[in-house]
Design an enzyme around this catalytic site. Structure first.
Site, PDB file in Angstrom:
ATOM      1  N   LYS A  54       0.838  -1.205   0.000  1.00 15.44           N
ATOM      2  CA  LYS A  54       0.000   0.000   0.000  1.00 15.44           C
ATOM      3  C   LYS A  54       0.874   1.255   0.000  1.00 15.44           C
ATOM      4  O   LYS A  54       0.594   2.224  -0.718  1.00 15.44           O
ATOM      5  CB  LYS A  54      -0.950  -0.028   1.206  1.00 15.44           C
ATOM      6  CG  LYS A  54      -2.021  -1.095   1.047  1.00 15.44           C
ATOM      7  CD  LYS A  54      -2.756  -1.446   2.328  1.00 15.44           C
ATOM      8  CE  LYS A  54      -3.672  -2.659   2.079  1.00 15.44           C
ATOM      9  NZ  LYS A  54      -4.347  -3.161   3.278  1.00 15.44           N
ATOM     10  N   GLN A  98      -4.375  -1.661   9.696  1.00 17.11           N
ATOM     11  CA  GLN A  98      -4.326  -2.999   9.096  1.00 17.11           C
ATOM     12  C   GLN A  98      -4.933  -4.033  10.048  1.00 17.11           C
ATOM     13  O   GLN A  98      -4.531  -4.129  11.209  1.00 17.11           O
ATOM     14  CB  GLN A  98      -2.872  -3.358   8.746  1.00 17.11           C
ATOM     15  CG  GLN A  98      -2.717  -4.652   7.987  1.00 17.11           C
ATOM     16  CD  GLN A  98      -3.331  -4.609   6.579  1.00 17.11           C
ATOM     17  OE1 GLN A  98      -3.210  -3.606   5.870  1.00 17.11           O
ATOM     18  NE2 GLN A  98      -3.997  -5.674   6.178  1.00 17.11           N
ATOM     19  N   ASP A 121     -10.880   2.586   4.260  1.00 12.84           N
ATOM     20  CA  ASP A 121     -11.156   1.146   4.199  1.00 12.84           C
ATOM     21  C   ASP A 121     -12.663   0.881   4.219  1.00 12.84           C
ATOM     22  O   ASP A 121     -13.106  -0.235   3.945  1.00 12.84           O
ATOM     23  CB  ASP A 121     -10.501   0.442   5.401  1.00 12.84           C
ATOM     24  CG  ASP A 121      -9.387  -0.501   4.974  1.00 12.84           C
ATOM     25  OD1 ASP A 121      -9.298  -0.797   3.762  1.00 12.84           O
ATOM     26  OD2 ASP A 121      -8.620  -0.944   5.852  1.00 12.84           O
TER      27      ASP A 121
END
Ligand code: NDP
Length: 303
Positions: A54, A98, A121
């Site tokens: 990412k 994450q 997200d």
């Protein structure tokens, strides 16, 4: 029938090129450089690899990235403090924590704390709630399911009115994928570990999204001819020589692995009209959609 391959790598590259162009344009217009903060708790190798990919994507597309490695034994309080700081930092447009987090941390509280406009997200209860409600739109759609729908549309698969079966009901893939398909006017069935006679359910499907994490579980004869198959699964299996012995890596001395999906690709491709490969299908789309969401976050925060 031999299915047409949906090339996730090429489609993801197209999304990335578009994002890169828009980022360059906004910077040339004197607007801010979009920035993504990544928070990695602990040292899980898979999570570290994803975060690394990412960050690399940000660099490639001209976005800033701010990495925050955090020890595995971080307290809830300290992690919440970090998220609040990132919420207040104007250089940070998107915040990505994450997952999964270590068990002692309250994941829902952390996700809820992320500023809605920075929730790239799309996992905050408000964004997911809006996805579930008629007439409401989330600010951000979770990246993997977003990528699945994008692939179907790019392939020209008609979603409205189709019978769609989603295998898996996780918060990050299965459930939001089902909600997105409903928004696209499909008739959706969600299959999970308690579902009776999965093959019978699948045989009714015009579209299958498989996200269960079970190696090649979906067999060719479970599928209706002409179905479109999106395989989200990422499973490692031993790589074998022609004589059936494991391939040993010259570099590490350990058996080598290859990645396969939740669908038996060789069987399914003979039945389906469209299918995504693993690797090279949904995987590259997840990061591309995260980049698109981060650019969108910067645009929302301009206003
Ligand atoms: P989870 O483990 O969180 O969820 C798995 C889901 O599958 C659950 O709903 C579970 O049912 C269901 N399930 C498990 N076994 C069976 C079975 N035998 N029959 C029917 N249903 C079953 O997984 P994730 O959603 O996080 O991930 C799914 C897969 O997608 C994994 O392979 C993961 O690696 C991959 N993935 C890929 C991404 C990408 O970018 N390509 C991104 C994220 C994930 P129940 O709810 O009843 O337990």
């Amino acid at each position: 029938m031999t299915a047409q391959l949906i090339d996730g790598t090429a489609i993801a590259q197209k999304v990335r090129d578009e994002v890169k162009e828009k980022v360059a344009k906004r910077i040339a217009e004197g607007k801010s450089q979009p920035g993504l903060a990544t928070v990695l708790v602990g040292d899980r190798i898979d999570s570290a690899t994803y975060v690394n990919m990412k960050q690399k994507a940000c660099a490639e597309l001209g976005m800033a990235s701010f990495h925050h490695p955090v020890p595995a034994d971080v307290t809830q309080e300290d992690l919440e403090k970090l998220v609040r700081e990132l919420n207040d930092d104007p250089k940070v447009n998107g915040i990505l924590v994450q997952l999964p987090l270590p068990d002692h941390l309250d994941e829902e509280r952390i996700l809820r704390l992320i500023n809605l406009e920075k929730d790239v997200d799309g996992f905050s209860p408000i964004n997911l709630g809006r996805l579930a409600q008629k007439g409401r739109e989330p600010l951000f759609v979770p990246c993997t399911p977003y990528g699945c729908i994008y692939l179907l549309k790019e392939a020209g698969v008609k979603i409205a009115g189709a019978n769609a079966v989603v295998l898996g009901r996780s918060n990050i893939v299965g459930m939001p994928a089902a909600l997105l398909l409903i928004k696209e006017n499909a008739t959706v069935t969600v299959v999970h570990s308690k579902t009776k006679d999965i093959p019978a359910v699948l045989r009714e499907a015009d579209i299958v999204i498989a996200a269960i994490g079970r190696t090649q579980m979906v067999r060719g004869d479970w599928l209706k001819p002409g179905v479109a198959v999106i395989d989200v699964g990422i499973n490692g299996i031993p790589m074998l020589n022609e004589d059936g012995t494991p391939v040993i890596s010259k570099k590490t001395g350990k058996p080598r692995q290859k990645l396969v999906g939740d669908v038996n690709f060789d069987e399914a491709k003979e039945v389906a009209s469209f299918i995504t490969p693993v690797p090279g299908g949904v995987g590259p789309m997840t990061i591309a959609m995260l980049m698109a969401n981060t650019l969108r976050a910067a645009e929302i925060q301009d206003k």
